[in-house]
Scaffold this active site. Sequence first.
Site, PDB file in Angstrom:
ATOM      1  N   ASP A  40       3.269  -4.403   8.129  1.00 17.53           N
ATOM      2  CA  ASP A  40       2.107  -3.650   8.004  1.00 17.53           C
ATOM      3  C   ASP A  40       0.855  -4.548   8.393  1.00 17.53           C
ATOM      4  O   ASP A  40       0.584  -5.344   7.247  1.00 17.53           O
ATOM      5  CB  ASP A  40       1.934  -2.779   6.848  1.00 17.53           C
ATOM      6  CG  ASP A  40       0.646  -2.234   6.549  1.00 17.53           C
ATOM      7  OD1 ASP A  40      -0.295  -2.712   7.102  1.00 17.53           O
ATOM      8  OD2 ASP A  40       0.712  -1.331   5.418  1.00 17.53           O
TER       9      ASP A  40
ATOM     10  N   CYS B  83      -4.945   2.487  -3.595  1.00 19.61           N
ATOM     11  CA  CYS B  83      -3.694   2.908  -2.943  1.00 19.61           C
ATOM     12  C   CYS B  83      -2.281   1.998  -3.213  1.00 19.61           C
ATOM     13  O   CYS B  83      -1.635   1.705  -2.200  1.00 19.61           O
ATOM     14  CB  CYS B  83      -3.957   3.319  -1.498  1.00 19.61           C
ATOM     15  SG  CYS B  83      -5.064   4.288  -1.314  1.00 19.61           S
TER      16      CYS B  83
ATOM     17  N   GLN C   6      -4.248  -5.112   7.018  1.00 15.80           N
ATOM     18  CA  GLN C   6      -5.276  -6.078   6.395  1.00 15.80           C
ATOM     19  C   GLN C   6      -5.245  -7.613   7.107  1.00 15.80           C
ATOM     20  O   GLN C   6      -5.961  -8.309   6.652  1.00 15.80           O
ATOM     21  CB  GLN C   6      -4.989  -6.445   4.792  1.00 15.80           C
ATOM     22  CG  GLN C   6      -5.046  -5.013   4.000  1.00 15.80           C
ATOM     23  CD  GLN C   6      -6.586  -4.614   3.905  1.00 15.80           C
ATOM     24  OE1 GLN C   6      -7.539  -5.193   4.230  1.00 15.80           O
ATOM     25  NE2 GLN C   6      -6.843  -3.216   3.886  1.00 15.80           N
TER      26      GLN C   6
ATOM     27  N   HIS D  18       0.767  -1.105  -0.051  1.00 14.36           N
ATOM     28  CA  HIS D  18       0.107   0.201  -0.083  1.00 14.36           C
ATOM     29  C   HIS D  18       0.937   1.254   0.116  1.00 14.36           C
ATOM     30  O   HIS D  18       1.999   1.312   0.414  1.00 14.36           O
ATOM     31  CB  HIS D  18      -0.674  -0.069   1.291  1.00 14.36           C
ATOM     32  CG  HIS D  18      -1.773   1.120   1.484  1.00 14.36           C
ATOM     33  ND1 HIS D  18      -1.559   2.262   1.739  1.00 14.36           N
ATOM     34  CD2 HIS D  18      -2.970   1.052   1.229  1.00 14.36           C
ATOM     35  CE1 HIS D  18      -2.756   3.006   1.930  1.00 14.36           C
ATOM     36  NE2 HIS D  18      -3.659   2.159   1.661  1.00 14.36           N
TER      37      HIS D  18
ATOM     38  N   LYS E 253     -10.169  -1.357  10.736  1.00 16.00           N
ATOM     39  CA  LYS E 253     -10.417  -2.542  10.107  1.00 16.00           C
ATOM     40  C   LYS E 253     -10.791  -3.656  10.795  1.00 16.00           C
ATOM     41  O   LYS E 253     -10.989  -4.608  10.471  1.00 16.00           O
ATOM     42  CB  LYS E 253      -9.144  -2.524   9.308  1.00 16.00           C
ATOM     43  CG  LYS E 253      -8.941  -1.495   8.280  1.00 16.00           C
ATOM     44  CD  LYS E 253      -7.940  -1.944   7.064  1.00 16.00           C
ATOM     45  CE  LYS E 253      -7.279  -0.777   6.548  1.00 16.00           C
ATOM     46  NZ  LYS E 253      -8.082  -0.144   5.398  1.00 16.00           N
TER      47      LYS E 253
HETATM   48  N1  C6P Z   1      -6.066   0.429   3.299  1.00 19.63           N
HETATM   49  C1  C6P Z   1      -7.933   0.043   1.687  1.00 19.63           C
HETATM   50  O1  C6P Z   1      -9.050   0.224   0.990  1.00 19.63           O
HETATM   51  P1  C6P Z   1      -4.861   3.856   7.278  1.00 19.63           P
HETATM   52  O2  C6P Z   1      -5.569   4.505   6.420  1.00 19.63           O
HETATM   53  O3  C6P Z   1      -3.550   4.486   8.003  1.00 19.63           O
HETATM   54  O4  C6P Z   1      -5.865   3.229   8.252  1.00 19.63           O
HETATM   55  O5  C6P Z   1      -4.408   2.525   6.714  1.00 19.63           O
HETATM   56  C2  C6P Z   1      -3.523   2.454   5.681  1.00 19.63           C
HETATM   57  C3  C6P Z   1      -3.362   1.291   5.033  1.00 19.63           C
HETATM   58  C4  C6P Z   1      -2.038   0.443   5.192  1.00 19.63           C
HETATM   59  N2  C6P Z   1      -1.583  -0.514   4.967  1.00 19.63           N
HETATM   60  C5  C6P Z   1      -2.406  -1.370   4.127  1.00 19.63           C
HETATM   61  C6  C6P Z   1      -2.093  -2.495   3.707  1.00 19.63           C
HETATM   62  C7  C6P Z   1      -3.853  -0.703   4.108  1.00 19.63           C
HETATM   63  O6  C6P Z   1      -4.677  -1.618   3.538  1.00 19.63           O
HETATM   64  C8  C6P Z   1      -4.161   0.362   4.446  1.00 19.63           C
HETATM   65  C9  C6P Z   1      -5.738   1.055   4.223  1.00 19.63           C
HETATM   66  C10 C6P Z   1      -7.538   0.810   2.765  1.00 19.63           C
HETATM   67  O7  C6P Z   1      -7.044  -0.912   1.141  1.00 19.63           O
HETATM   68  C11 C6P Z   1      -7.568   2.346   2.482  1.00 19.63           C
HETATM   69  S1  C6P Z   1      -6.729   3.002   1.327  1.00 19.63           S
END
Ligand code: C6P
Length: 407
Positions: A201, A365, A204, A124, A227
């Site tokens: 990270d 993203c 997910q 991401h 999430k």
């Molecule tokens: N992915 C998706 O629709 P935040 O925004 O900080 O809570 O998470 C960012 C982020 C970082 N790493 C991974 C693997 C992610 O999937 C995400 C967030 C969402 O896939 C929103 S872009």
Amino acid sequence: MSKEFDVHRIRKDFPILSRSVNGHPLVYFDNAATSQTPQIVIDAIVDYYCGYNANIHRGVHALSQEATDAYEQARYKVQKHFNAKKAHEIIFTSGTTHGINLIANGFESLLQKGDELIVSALEHHSNIVPWQMLCERTGAQLRVIPMDNDGALIMNAYDELLSERTKLVFTNHVSNALGTINPIEEIIEKAHGVGAAVLIDGAQACPHIKPDVQALDVDFYVASAHKICGPTGVGVLYGKEDWLNKLPPYQGGGEMIAEVTFEKTTYADLPHKFEAGTPNIAGGIAFGVALDYMNAIGFNEIASYEDRLLQYATKKLQEIDGLIIYGTTSKKTAVISFNVGEVHPYDIGTILDKLGIAVRTGHHCAQPIMDFFKIPGTIRASFSFYNTEEEIDVFVNGLKRAVSMLS
Ligand code: C6P
């Protein structure tokens, strides 16, 4: 003894699941973007604001004590969930993005020109851009573990990238765009073999898998509450105590200090050193409640039910002419990224929305993944433990309708 998985009972915990969208019952398949929130988590936020709203770690009055106790209790819940050795290895953040930026910032003083950082091709943007910015500031080089056509990392290539120049390796536990579960145990072990630290990270992974940071021996693990049935604006950074002590603070301000004079400031001990300013107090407390909620259902039960949904949906989707699924490894979470012929994902997403079906369309993203497959984006259906096979039938029928209108 295996617990009974009663999805219809579970669905009653989520008020939003009974609403309609555009005249149709909501089918929410955008869980990878954010999960829905059970009533018990919503209640925790309301209870805080109705009953004991106060700033924490600051007041001697009753409300402040109650809020502080609840917030620190939540930290223990997060510690237990991730199996961190110590509660002060749990830093509350605003989310995954914040946690990664905090560590990237901290490594600036530890890197020099010629050092290398290894990232995976499946990231991401949150786990790419902060490191690119760090490389610009330090002269370190970013190296990329490539992926294959199934969306799996090519581990032989990783072996070749590792060297004594490698200072840090970072990858997601699960890809948001494809659902691939990465072999993080092997990634961590091999990185440690050359003396590099590892950040995972877990944004997910955490909705589906309960990570054990001690068993993984990972240096840093980050995730977002929103999430995992929790609220937005709160997340967790786990860091090994030694690393967190070695890194400088990220932001300066209230709470993160031991003593301040105009000549010199000394910093507070962990975890406060990394928690400047008033945090998302209600969010942190509700995050703890969300973890309790999911643990009561059981992560093994969640994973096996979601896998059933994944297999069911994959089989049904494969019956549609011209449908291509991206991310076809056997080790994946309940995410299906796909396109149908030449139809633009956005157009399909728009028609599905008219039918009350929420999916995400676009690059998610994760533009480098789309570039790899030479596509502008995909339609992504991501399932959660409160979804049903009946909803998948509604989705597949809606998709067929959309495709016939657009072809
Ligand atoms: N992915 C998706 O629709 P935040 O925004 O900080 O809570 O998470 C960012 C982020 C970082 N790493 C991974 C693997 C992610 O999937 C995400 C967030 C969402 O896939 C929103 S872009």
